[in-house]
Enzyme design. Structure first.
Site, PDB file in Angstrom:
ATOM      1  N   GLU A   1     -68.011  72.062  44.925  1.00 17.37           N
ATOM      2  CA  GLU A   1     -67.778  73.484  45.242  1.00 17.37           C
ATOM      3  C   GLU A   1     -66.990  73.434  46.711  1.00 17.37           C
ATOM      4  O   GLU A   1     -67.547  73.770  47.669  1.00 17.37           O
ATOM      5  CB  GLU A   1     -68.918  74.373  45.615  1.00 17.37           C
ATOM      6  CG  GLU A   1     -69.561  74.683  44.406  1.00 17.37           C
ATOM      7  CD  GLU A   1     -70.635  75.691  44.316  1.00 17.37           C
ATOM      8  OE1 GLU A   1     -70.939  76.236  45.586  1.00 17.37           O
ATOM      9  OE2 GLU A   1     -71.185  76.243  43.341  1.00 17.37           O
TER      10      GLU A   1
ATOM     11  N   GLU B   1     -73.765  74.157  37.288  1.00 15.16           N
ATOM     12  CA  GLU B   1     -74.778  74.882  37.880  1.00 15.16           C
ATOM     13  C   GLU B   1     -74.740  76.117  37.231  1.00 15.16           C
ATOM     14  O   GLU B   1     -73.847  76.868  37.093  1.00 15.16           O
ATOM     15  CB  GLU B   1     -74.682  75.099  39.385  1.00 15.16           C
ATOM     16  CG  GLU B   1     -74.867  73.736  40.068  1.00 15.16           C
ATOM     17  CD  GLU B   1     -74.652  73.894  41.703  1.00 15.16           C
ATOM     18  OE1 GLU B   1     -74.661  75.308  42.152  1.00 15.16           O
ATOM     19  OE2 GLU B   1     -74.409  73.060  42.399  1.00 15.16           O
TER      20      GLU B   1
HETATM   21  C1  FCB Z   1     -74.345  76.560  44.842  1.00 12.96           C
HETATM   22  C2  FCB Z   1     -74.557  75.273  45.420  1.00 12.96           C
HETATM   23  C3  FCB Z   1     -76.002  74.883  45.444  1.00 12.96           C
HETATM   24  C4  FCB Z   1     -76.826  76.023  45.412  1.00 12.96           C
HETATM   25  C5  FCB Z   1     -76.732  76.861  44.463  1.00 12.96           C
HETATM   26  C6  FCB Z   1     -77.504  78.089  44.453  1.00 12.96           C
HETATM   27  O1  FCB Z   1     -73.203  77.204  45.425  1.00 12.96           O
HETATM   28  O2  FCB Z   1     -73.677  74.241  44.822  1.00 12.96           O
HETATM   29  O3  FCB Z   1     -76.237  73.767  46.284  1.00 12.96           O
HETATM   30  O4  FCB Z   1     -77.337  76.324  46.699  1.00 12.96           O
HETATM   31  O5  FCB Z   1     -75.593  77.405  44.995  1.00 12.96           O
END
Ligand code: FCB
Length: 460
Positions: A187, A363
């Site tokens: 990210e 994620e």
């Molecule tokens: C993302 C991050 C991760 C975590 C999630 C909830 O943006 O990559 O580290 O904090 O959010």
């Protein structure tokens, strides 16, 4: 077996759940990869052990700005309890585990002499992951820049490209015999926008320099890993969430947000050009050949997604936009993030089409304030409902033609949730921080059953 095991453990519950779960995954590939993700600073703790150097997040925590004055000093003690955590993954039945290496653990000054004890930790970790029959997915950078390098300018100086490439080479040389999946950055838009984009104070235009330098660092790391690891499969991980205007008048602001949030990194990395809106701002930092240095061949697109962002115009803000009101009456997670699985389906289709790379969802998950009930079980039905809806939306995207090859839940464990500290929990496993006791939540059992059903299902 922890107290939480009772929750979804009865044979009856297992039977009831398994069959209906197959419908939302019917379109997925037979070799689809199910996994979980974590990151170094959020779980490891042991910030001063075995020669680790400080990271920018250690420094930031010392300022007391994190909720509850929390720090990463102990976190989930994963540095010492990694075997227990890998055993949890085995119970889940995941095929892959995405983690990150803490740059200051292996290079305490960010460059120069490596720290053998830090390197040896990841040897032990990787060996144990492999011994559990799980594929390690190694991310080079999940926001914990060595403080020593930040002191020298961090991502604002073009020197960072060499530092990052050297660090990538060290990691590839050391672990490339066992690790084949590498991600360069997690990210990039989030750590740069939240560090330098929002707010009004950055008058020196660090933001655009950083965007370009991080992109160059990505390209240099891809080359460093590719040259050293035969059979490597390399990507980067981007947070892509649709930017929705809070009111019709906010549409131009939402478009600007989309460029900075969603396209400033993937476009040059995967397509070889910056979005038009950014070109003039990047130009002063550009040298001949830079776009080719950034646009290196990669193997997949890592997508992190939680929910759309609602945007408003804000003339006083650095980039002319800020967070706007969400529409009334939409479903939200306990921490106020909109629950909109259709938006996830649309993003998956857009990303797959625009970048023409296989997509891995690296994620997705729900943040809440989970607590054990009187029996000690953690019944996180909201998380199960969220995951079910989002996985079904992913299945719909696959049915509509998107090439999606894997899905990783954020996260295996409750952990240090950045500015929110330990107050926000995303784990499939509950952590009782005072005792470090791990309790699988109901969602853990649900995900285990889903994976079991998915892996056992016949060819579509
Ligand atoms: C993302 C991050 C991760 C975590 C999630 C909830 O943006 O990559 O580290 O904090 O959010």
């Amino acid at each position: 077996m922890g107290p939480g095991d009772g929750a979804a453990k009865s044979a009856g519950a297992d039977q009831q759940q398994r069959a209906p779960e197959l419908a939302p995954i019917a379109a997925l590939r037979r070799d689809f990869i199910w996994g979980v993700s974590t990151s170094s600073f959020q779980i490891e703790g042991a910030t001063r052990e075995d020669g680790r150097g400080p990271s920018v997040w250690d420094t930031y925590c010392q300022t007391g700005q994190v909720a509850n004055h929390d720090t990463g000093d102990v976190a989930c003690e994963h540095y010492h309890r990694y075997r227990e955590d890998i055993a949890l993954m085995q119970r889940l039945g995941v095929q892959a585990y995405r983690f990150s290496v803490a740059w200051p653990r292996v290079l305490p000054q960010g460059r120069g002499t490596p720290n053998e004890r830090g390197l040896a930790f990841y040897d032990r970790l990787i060996d144990a992951i492999l011994a559990a029959g799980i594929e390690p997915w190694l991310c080079l950078y999940h926001w914990d820049m060595p403080q020593a390098l930040d002191d020298l300018g961090g991502w604002t100086t073009r020197d960072c490209v060499r530092w990052f490439a050297d660090y990538a080479a060290l990691v590839a040389d050391r672990y490339g015999d066992r690790v084949k999946r590498f991600a360069t950055f997690n990210e990039p838009s989030i750590f740069t926008l939240f560090g330098h984009g929002f707010g009004t104070r950055d008058t020196s235009d660090k933001l655009h320099r950083i965007i370009h330098h991080v992109n160059l660092s990505h390209g240099a790391a891809v080359d460093a890993v590719r040259a050293r690891v035969p059979g490597s499969s390399i990507g980067a991980i981007h947070n892509v969430q649709s930017c929705e205007p809070s009111t019709p008048a906010d549409a131009p602001a939402a478009d600007r947000c989309d460029i900075y949030w969603n396209r400033a990194y993937p476009d040059p990395q995967c397509l070889g050009s910056y979005p038009t809106l950014l070109q003039a701002a990047i130009e002063p930092h550009m040298q001949p050949g830079d776009l080719a240095r950034i646009h290196r061949p990669i193997d997949w697109f890592g997508l992190n997604h939680y929910s759309p962002t609602f945007v408003k115009a804000d003339a006083s803000a650095r980039l002319g936009f800020g967070f706007g009101d969400q529409p009334p009456n939409i479903a939200k997670t306990p921490i106020g993030w909109p629950i909109m699985p259709d938006a996830f389906r649309d993003i998956l289709l857009t990303v797959a089409k625009h970048y023409e790379l296989p997509v891995y969802v690296l994620e997705n998950g729900l943040g809440g304030h989970d607590k054990p009930d009187v029996t000690g079980a953690v019944i996180d039905n909201e998380r199960i409902a969220y995951l079910r809806a989002y996985i079904a939306a992913m299945n719909d995207a696959v049915s509509a033609g998107a090439d999606i090859r894997g899905y990783f839940v954020w996260s295996l464990l409750d952990n240090f949730e950045w500015d929110s500290g330990y107050g926000v929990r995303f784990g499939l496993t509950y952590i009782d921080y005072p005792t470090q006791r791990r309790t699988p939540k109901a969602s853990f059992h649900w995900y285990r059953d889903l994976i079991k059903a998915a892996r056992g299902q016949p060819e579509p």
